[in-house]
Design a protein around this motif. Sequence first.
Motif, PDB file in Angstrom:
ATOM      1  N   ARG A  62       8.509   3.936   7.356  1.00 33.48           N
ATOM      2  CA  ARG A  62       8.684   2.657   6.657  1.00 33.48           C
ATOM      3  C   ARG A  62       7.713   1.612   7.183  1.00 33.48           C
ATOM      4  N   ILE A  63       6.967   0.996   6.258  1.00 31.47           N
ATOM      5  CA  ILE A  63       6.119  -0.146   6.563  1.00 31.47           C
ATOM      6  C   ILE A  63       6.545  -1.285   5.656  1.00 31.47           C
ATOM      7  N   ASP A  64       6.827  -2.438   6.229  1.00 28.16           N
ATOM      8  CA  ASP A  64       7.284  -3.598   5.466  1.00 28.16           C
ATOM      9  C   ASP A  64       6.180  -4.628   5.232  1.00 28.16           C
ATOM     10  N   HIS A 110       4.112   2.418  -1.877  1.00 28.16           N
ATOM     11  CA  HIS A 110       5.205   2.667  -0.930  1.00 28.16           C
ATOM     12  C   HIS A 110       6.405   1.781  -1.256  1.00 28.16           C
ATOM     13  N   TRP A 111       6.145   0.525  -1.515  1.00 26.48           N
ATOM     14  CA  TRP A 111       7.239  -0.411  -1.799  1.00 26.48           C
ATOM     15  C   TRP A 111       7.850  -0.161  -3.165  1.00 26.48           C
ATOM     16  N   GLN A 112       7.045   0.223  -4.129  1.00 28.86           N
ATOM     17  CA  GLN A 112       7.594   0.577  -5.436  1.00 28.86           C
ATOM     18  C   GLN A 112       8.456   1.827  -5.332  1.00 28.86           C
ATOM     19  N   GLY A 113       8.025   2.767  -4.504  1.00 29.40           N
ATOM     20  CA  GLY A 113       8.758   4.005  -4.360  1.00 29.40           C
ATOM     21  C   GLY A 113      10.117   3.835  -3.732  1.00 29.40           C
ATOM     22  N   ARG A 114      10.269   2.853  -2.881  1.00 29.60           N
ATOM     23  CA  ARG A 114      11.566   2.635  -2.242  1.00 29.60           C
ATOM     24  C   ARG A 114      12.326   1.481  -2.914  1.00 29.60           C
ATOM     25  N   GLU A 115      11.716   0.916  -3.980  1.00 33.10           N
ATOM     26  CA  GLU A 115      12.333  -0.151  -4.770  1.00 33.10           C
ATOM     27  C   GLU A 115      12.727  -1.347  -3.895  1.00 33.10           C
ATOM     28  N   SER A 116      11.824  -1.682  -3.005  1.00 34.19           N
ATOM     29  CA  SER A 116      12.041  -2.883  -2.193  1.00 34.19           C
ATOM     30  C   SER A 116      10.700  -3.559  -2.000  1.00 34.19           C
ATOM     31  N   GLY A 117      10.735  -4.826  -1.691  1.00 31.45           N
ATOM     32  CA  GLY A 117       9.505  -5.584  -1.584  1.00 31.45           C
ATOM     33  C   GLY A 117       8.778  -5.364  -0.273  1.00 31.45           C
TER      34      GLY A 117
END
Length: 233
Positions: A62-64, A110-117
């Motif tokens: 996970r990278i935010d 990556h963020w689209q794939g986990r549905e988070s910003g």
Amino acid sequence: MTVHILLTGASRGIGAAIAATLDAPGIRLATQATTGPLATDFNQPVAAPSLWQRALDALDGRIDVLINNAGVFEATPIDSSDAEWLAGWERTMRINLTAAAELSRLAVLHWQGRESGGRIVNIASRAAHRGDSPAHWHYAASKAGMVAMTKTIARAYAAQGILAFSICPGFTMTGMAEEYLASRGGDKLLADIPLGRVAMPDEVATMARFCALEAPASMTGAVLDVNGASYVR
């Protein structure tokens, strides 16, 4: 929740200052540099995807936040040979812009794939707006491209919680700037900065931390200047 951050160009100067300001509880930081476990040569076409995967592995998948700071500032005089001038242009573009674009694309996916910003912070330059010396067409163009890319990402993905910011330092007291100031007559250049001095790396780092962690969502797409009023818009 702990914030996972990937920072490029952390070896010295602005990057090292950003790493220092992010060394805090609640943050896990993966730093790319010229040495160490995430060492990367961005002049190589496969470098950015490889770094992204290694950083994901280091941060438990996970990278935010992505902070694109890696870059080069190398003179390519107009009277260089055709081959040398083109090689300098392409090297600067690949390291300063293309690698940042590749990482930004992987971050968005990556963020689209986990549905988070997530957040992207791009360290650009005053040169994106004002231009640079006759030997640095490529540097100015790469940083202008980074600003345009940031705005495009911000507009395209804000509704998905994906935010993007650009920071545009003027001269900053790093190894690159010290060499340039000396070569161009430091006192004359300083006279063009109303503040009377160049920026310090920790000042830019403060802005980067703010964009990475605290800036309100409505700021997405913002381009923030850190140049002592040497260029105002």
